[in-house]
Design an enzyme around this catalytic site. Sequence first.
Site, PDB file in Angstrom:
ATOM      1  N   CYS A  97      15.794  83.515  -7.277  1.00 43.85           N
ATOM      2  CA  CYS A  97      14.807  82.556  -7.528  1.00 43.85           C
ATOM      3  C   CYS A  97      13.878  82.488  -8.635  1.00 43.85           C
ATOM      4  O   CYS A  97      13.446  81.138  -8.943  1.00 43.85           O
ATOM      5  CB  CYS A  97      13.643  82.729  -6.354  1.00 43.85           C
ATOM      6  SG  CYS A  97      14.431  82.966  -4.653  1.00 43.85           S
ATOM      7  N   ARG A 216       5.006  66.936   4.024  1.00 43.06           N
ATOM      8  CA  ARG A 216       4.472  66.377   5.229  1.00 43.06           C
ATOM      9  C   ARG A 216       3.062  66.461   5.487  1.00 43.06           C
ATOM     10  O   ARG A 216       2.329  67.353   6.086  1.00 43.06           O
ATOM     11  CB  ARG A 216       5.279  67.215   6.321  1.00 43.06           C
ATOM     12  CG  ARG A 216       6.629  67.358   6.512  1.00 43.06           C
ATOM     13  CD  ARG A 216       7.292  68.053   7.579  1.00 43.06           C
ATOM     14  NE  ARG A 216       6.885  69.366   7.656  1.00 43.06           N
ATOM     15  CZ  ARG A 216       7.757  70.329   7.141  1.00 43.06           C
ATOM     16  NH1 ARG A 216       8.796  69.983   6.428  1.00 43.06           N
ATOM     17  NH2 ARG A 216       7.187  71.808   7.107  1.00 43.06           N
ATOM     18  N   SER A 219       0.959  67.609   8.728  1.00 37.33           N
ATOM     19  CA  SER A 219       1.098  68.844   9.157  1.00 37.33           C
ATOM     20  C   SER A 219      -0.251  69.462   9.562  1.00 37.33           C
ATOM     21  O   SER A 219      -1.068  69.204   8.994  1.00 37.33           O
ATOM     22  CB  SER A 219       1.594  69.808   8.038  1.00 37.33           C
ATOM     23  OG  SER A 219       3.233  69.585   7.843  1.00 37.33           O
ATOM     24  N   SER A 253       9.303  78.361   2.370  1.00 39.69           N
ATOM     25  CA  SER A 253       9.847  77.156   1.503  1.00 39.69           C
ATOM     26  C   SER A 253      10.799  76.506   2.194  1.00 39.69           C
ATOM     27  O   SER A 253      11.821  77.003   2.975  1.00 39.69           O
ATOM     28  CB  SER A 253      10.320  77.997   0.183  1.00 39.69           C
ATOM     29  OG  SER A 253      11.273  78.912   0.414  1.00 39.69           O
ATOM     30  N   HIS A 357      12.132  74.448  -2.364  1.00 41.26           N
ATOM     31  CA  HIS A 357      12.449  75.641  -3.393  1.00 41.26           C
ATOM     32  C   HIS A 357      14.028  75.404  -3.573  1.00 41.26           C
ATOM     33  O   HIS A 357      14.809  76.251  -2.972  1.00 41.26           O
ATOM     34  CB  HIS A 357      12.286  77.074  -2.688  1.00 41.26           C
ATOM     35  CG  HIS A 357      12.270  78.203  -3.299  1.00 41.26           C
ATOM     36  ND1 HIS A 357      12.784  78.312  -4.710  1.00 41.26           N
ATOM     37  CD2 HIS A 357      12.849  79.573  -2.920  1.00 41.26           C
ATOM     38  CE1 HIS A 357      12.969  79.390  -5.084  1.00 41.26           C
ATOM     39  NE2 HIS A 357      12.841  80.177  -3.728  1.00 41.26           N
ATOM     40  N   CYS A 387       8.461  85.263  -7.264  1.00 40.87           N
ATOM     41  CA  CYS A 387       9.026  86.557  -6.517  1.00 40.87           C
ATOM     42  C   CYS A 387      10.746  86.207  -6.419  1.00 40.87           C
ATOM     43  O   CYS A 387      11.047  85.023  -6.160  1.00 40.87           O
ATOM     44  CB  CYS A 387       8.624  86.504  -5.248  1.00 40.87           C
ATOM     45  SG  CYS A 387       8.858  85.280  -4.092  1.00 40.87           S
TER      46      CYS A 387
END
Length: 401
Positions: A97, A216, A219, A253, A357, A387
Site C-alpha cells: 500500500c 457517499r 452515509s 477502504s 485506495h 500502513c
Amino acid sequence: MIPAREVSEVVIVDAVRTPMGKGRPGGALANVHPVDLLAQTLAGLLGRHDLDPGTVDDVLIGCVSQVGEQSATPGRMAWLAAGLPAHVPATTIDRKCGSGQQAVHFAAQAIMAGCYDIAVAGGVESMSRVRMGSARMDADPFGAGVRERFAPGLVPQGVAAELVAARWKLDRDELDEYAVRSHRLAAAARDAGSFAREIVPIATPEGTVTDDETIRPGSTVEQLAALDPAFRSDTMTERFPEIGWHITAGNSSQITDGAGALLLMSAAKCEQLGLIPRARIRAMHVCGDDPLLMLTAPIPATRGILGRTGLTLDDIDHIELNEAFASVPLAWVAEFGVDGADTAKLNPRGGAIALGHPLGASGARLMTTMLTALEDNRQRYGLQLMCEAGGMANATIIERL
C-alpha cells in the site's frame, strides 16, 4: 579523488491525481487501461509547466498487482503512451500500500544524493481490471520459514484490522462513526472545490471524468450498522476469540481505480529553471512492526520520523494516515492521545474510506491532497503515514513553501 558533495534539498514542484473511480465493472475509470490512466496523469502533470520532459532523469511508479495489464513496467509504458521522450527511463516499485509513497522516497533520495536533478514519482492501480491479489497466481507467497516462525500462520489484512480493533478496544459504533466522518469531510471538500486543483480530468470511452465517484455523502451510522462483518470465519473465530468482528465493507477502504504523480527536483535545479516550488521534503522514514497485526506500523513510524526531525505532533498541521480500515487511524489516535482540535488535523478532507485506495497510487494521492490542503489553509508541516502488508509503514514530512 571525487570530492564530497552536499546533500541536495528536494522540492515538490507539483502534484496531481486522477479522480477516484469505483474498482469494479461499470466504474467511472474501469474502461481505461491502467497504462493509459497513468499516461493521462503524467501528461497532465507535465503539461502544467514550461519544462522539457526530456530533462527528467527517471520516472518511479508504485504498482502492487504487477500482472496482466500492469505487468510490463507500467510507468515506462505510460511515459511512452503519453508521447514523452523515449530516452527517459522508468521503474516500478512494490511496497504494497505504500508503493506510491515509496516511489517519492526513492526519487527524493536520488536527488539528495546528486544522482538526479529531476524525477517524476507516483503510482497507479486499476483494481477493476487487475484483481487484487492476482499477482500471487494462487500460490503461497510466504514459504515454510514464515509459516514456522508465525505458526499457525499470518492472517489476511481484514483479520489484522479486527485484531487492531480488539487490541485498542474499538467498538462497531466508533468504527462506523469514523467511516461516516470520512465521507462527510470528503463531500465537504469536493463541494467546496478543494479537490479541483489536484485532479487531472481523465478521458474515457464514455466521456471525461472530473470528480471522485466514491464519495457517499448520505452515509449514516444506521446504514453502516446493517452491514455484515466482511472477514468473519469459523477458523479465525476459534483462533482469535477476542475478535468482535466489527470490520465491514462500510468501514474499510474502497477498491478503487486511480493514479497520481509528483514532480520533484533539487532546489537548485528548480531555481535555475525559474519554477516555483510548492513544498520541500523535510524527512522520510520507513519501519516494520508486528506482521500479524500488520497495520500498526504507522505508530512506530510516527515516533521514528518525529525523532529524526525533532518535531512533535503539536508542530504538525495536517496528518494523512491511510484509512485502510477505520481501526487503523483510530488505533493511532488512541496511541498518541490525540483528541479535540488535534483530531481535526487527521484526514481533514476524508480518506480512503470515502476516496478509495487504489493500492499503488494511494501514496501519491495522499501526498497530493495533503499538499493542496496545506496551501489552502496556509499551514506549514504535513505528516503522511501509510500502513502496509507484512507489517510495514512509510512516513514522510513535507513543509509548504
